[in-house]
Design an enzyme around this catalytic site. Structure first.
Site, PDB file in Angstrom:
ATOM      1  N   HIS A  65       0.859  -1.188   0.000  1.00  0.00           N
ATOM      2  CA  HIS A  65       0.000   0.000   0.000  1.00  0.00           C
ATOM      3  C   HIS A  65       0.890   1.232   0.000  1.00  0.00           C
ATOM      4  O   HIS A  65       1.941   1.249   0.629  1.00  0.00           O
ATOM      5  CB  HIS A  65      -0.879  -0.006   1.258  1.00  0.00           C
ATOM      6  N   ASP A 119     -14.670   2.079   6.456  1.00  0.00           N
ATOM      7  CA  ASP A 119     -13.649   2.981   5.898  1.00  0.00           C
ATOM      8  C   ASP A 119     -14.199   3.771   4.720  1.00  0.00           C
ATOM      9  O   ASP A 119     -13.871   4.942   4.553  1.00  0.00           O
ATOM     10  CB  ASP A 119     -12.391   2.209   5.491  1.00  0.00           C
ATOM     11  N   ARG A 175     -14.315  12.140   6.087  1.00  0.00           N
ATOM     12  CA  ARG A 175     -13.071  12.834   6.468  1.00  0.00           C
ATOM     13  C   ARG A 175     -12.638  13.815   5.382  1.00  0.00           C
ATOM     14  O   ARG A 175     -12.147  14.904   5.669  1.00  0.00           O
ATOM     15  CB  ARG A 175     -11.959  11.801   6.729  1.00  0.00           C
ATOM     16  N   SER A 185      -7.391   3.499   8.915  1.00  0.00           N
ATOM     17  CA  SER A 185      -7.973   3.393   7.573  1.00  0.00           C
ATOM     18  C   SER A 185      -7.136   2.437   6.713  1.00  0.00           C
ATOM     19  O   SER A 185      -7.661   1.516   6.074  1.00  0.00           O
ATOM     20  CB  SER A 185      -8.022   4.794   6.951  1.00  0.00           C
ATOM     21  N   LYS A 223      -8.099  -1.921   5.980  1.00  0.00           N
ATOM     22  CA  LYS A 223      -8.248  -2.441   4.607  1.00  0.00           C
ATOM     23  C   LYS A 223      -7.244  -3.558   4.351  1.00  0.00           C
ATOM     24  O   LYS A 223      -7.553  -4.569   3.751  1.00  0.00           O
ATOM     25  CB  LYS A 223      -7.977  -1.327   3.580  1.00  0.00           C
TER      26      LYS A 223
HETATM   27  N1  URA Z   1      -4.794   6.234   2.521  1.00  0.00           N
HETATM   28  C1  URA Z   1      -5.836   5.566   3.086  1.00  0.00           C
HETATM   29  O1  URA Z   1      -6.204   4.477   2.662  1.00  0.00           O
HETATM   30  N2  URA Z   1      -6.441   6.130   4.135  1.00  0.00           N
HETATM   31  C2  URA Z   1      -6.087   7.326   4.651  1.00  0.00           C
HETATM   32  O2  URA Z   1      -6.674   7.767   5.612  1.00  0.00           O
HETATM   33  C3  URA Z   1      -5.009   8.015   4.024  1.00  0.00           C
HETATM   34  C4  URA Z   1      -4.377   7.430   2.969  1.00  0.00           C
END
Ligand code: URA
Length: 431
Positions: free
Chosen positions: A82, A161, A168, A183, A187
């Site tokens: 990620h 999320d 957000r 967040s 995931k």
């Molecule tokens: N990437 C994400 O998946 N979530 C965030 O809050 C910021 C960056």
């Protein structure tokens, strides 16, 4: 339990229990708790923060708000990656096939671009026919068969999320370390891999503007991974200039293919080798990082990494000819930008370059915006290079949108210095 009491407790800087956090997230996911109360909670968290234990409990409650993926029927070591979001960041397109070509299973759910940052799905869709929608069973089958699949985040996964991130975005509560950590990690934990490498971007084009904040975020995500018994590596990388030379969907795919052919930009190649080496080491294929790096370089040299990318494109209905014939990519009209002064380039503000490319049409101003795959920017010089006044600094590939505004942003993105500058890409590693 009462949601107002939970908001007040956080507003006053107290620590929430696991049950309170679970109640809040479950209620919000099921639309029992409204957006205005969640907004108040998010803003209280933004200002008061969370303990590591609260952040872990928030992560797990979010992860359990939707389906989780069970990769256990896939034999072998499963990895994921990620990035916290960058400009010119086409790393997944190179890293995933490079690692998967070694037999390591890469099951990747990616996002779309928003604002000044690009998204892997949009880039892949620049290849005609490429399909990023697949049901979970087919996704798992594909990883089993060719070691690699890249699809969009399923609606069923981490429902909390999806709602919280959108909220957000419009309540000024994105740049909060516990909210970003939960967040990302909710995931990634829902996606089921054994080892995860996280590219934490630092600088003008990133959520984390300085190394100290980025390190806190990295350590928090690593702790959450430890609790969840996953192998986590966070690589903190410089986003004070775009990654590689290309920004924009088709342009970035072309650069990724060049990199898989061993002809990529130095920084992009280095980042892919660094991130990939940790995944290869975690998979126990090698004894140390040097061996991992050598193995990955060999995958490029032998053409195996490119062949795996080709298999991915074919498996997901993309036109494989695009990989071998760059001219098939539709590109906008070229417009050259010249240096207004002489000097060493000391900065190329990623935010401004990303924003300029988005204005040309490569990204989205909102979730419904249409993308123009043909537009973007290719840098001719990087930080540390010397330019003479009047020399080319970049090429813009334009369509019919916002050209003057984009030119102004691009010119403004460059800073010049009399002194030589040595840019640093990998700032730190937390593991
Ligand atoms: N990437 C994400 O998946 N979530 C965030 O809050 C910021 C960056």
């Amino acid at each position: 339990m009462n949601v107002v009491d939970i908001i007040i407790k956080k507003r006053d800087g107290q620590t929430l229990t696991k049950e309170e956090i679970k109640y809040l997230i479950e209620g919000y996911t099921k639309d029992i708790i409204p957006d205005y109360q969640m907004s108040a909670f998010l803003m209280a968290t933004y200002f008061k923060g969370m303990t590591d234990e609260e952040t872990y409990n928030l992560t797990m409650a979010m992860k359990n708000s939707g389906k989780t993926i069970d990769l256990s029927r896939i034999q072998g070591f499963k990895v994921d990656k990620h990035s916290t979001g960058g400009v010119g960041d086409k790393t997944t397109l190179v890293l995933a096939p490079m690692v998967a070509s070694l037999g390591i299973k890469f099951a990747k759910m990616s996002g779309r671009g928003l604002g000044h940052t690009g998204g892997t799905l949009d880039k892949l869709e620049a290849i005609r026919g490429f399909n990023t929608k697949m049901d979970i069973e087919d996704f798992i089958d594909q990883v089993e068969n060719i070691n690699l699949a890249i699809i969009g985040q399923s609606e069923e996964i981490d429902k909390a999320d999806k709602k919280m991130y959108a909220l957000r975005d419009v309540t000024g509560t994105v740049p909060s370390i516990p909210l970003i950590a939960s967040s990302i990690m909710s995931k990634k934990l829902a996606a089921g891999a054994d080892a995860i490498v996280l590219d934490v971007k630092v600088g003008s084009g990133a959520f984390m503007k300085n190394l100290e904040e980025a390190k806190k975020l990295a350590e928090l995500m690593k702790n959450i991974g430890d609790y969840a018994k996953k192998k986590i590596t966070c690589v903190l990388t410089n986003m004070d200039e775009p990654l590689g030379y290309a920004i924009g969907n088709s342009l970035e795919v072309i650069e990724a293919i060049d990199t898989l052919n061993g002809r990529g930009p130095k920084d992009l190649t280095e980042l892919c080798l660094t991130l990939g080496s940790y995944l290869v080491l975690d998979s126990n294929l090698v004894k140390n990082l040097e061996e991992a790096r050598a193995l990955l370089l060999e995958q490029i040299r032998s053409g195996k990494a490119l062949a795996t990318f080709s298999e991915l494109v074919k498996a997901q209905d993309g036109n494989v000819d695009y990989i071998y014939h760059k001219e098939l990519f539709d590109l906008g009209e070229e417009l050259i930008i010249y240096a207004p002064e002489s000097g060493y380039i000391s900065r190329i503000d990623s935010y401004k370059i990303g924003h300029a490319s988005m204005l040309l049409g490569s990204g989205r101003e909102n979730l419904d915006s249409e993308i123009d795959y043909s537009v973007g920017i290719v840098l001719s010089k990087k930080v540390g290079d010397y330019v003479n006044k009047g020399e080319e600094i970049c090429k813009m590939y334009i369509g019919d949108k916002n050209v003057d505004e984009a030119i102004e942003l691009v010119l403004d993105a460059y800073s010049y210095s009399e002194n030589e500058i040595e840019p640093k890409l990998i700032l730190d590693v937390v593991r």
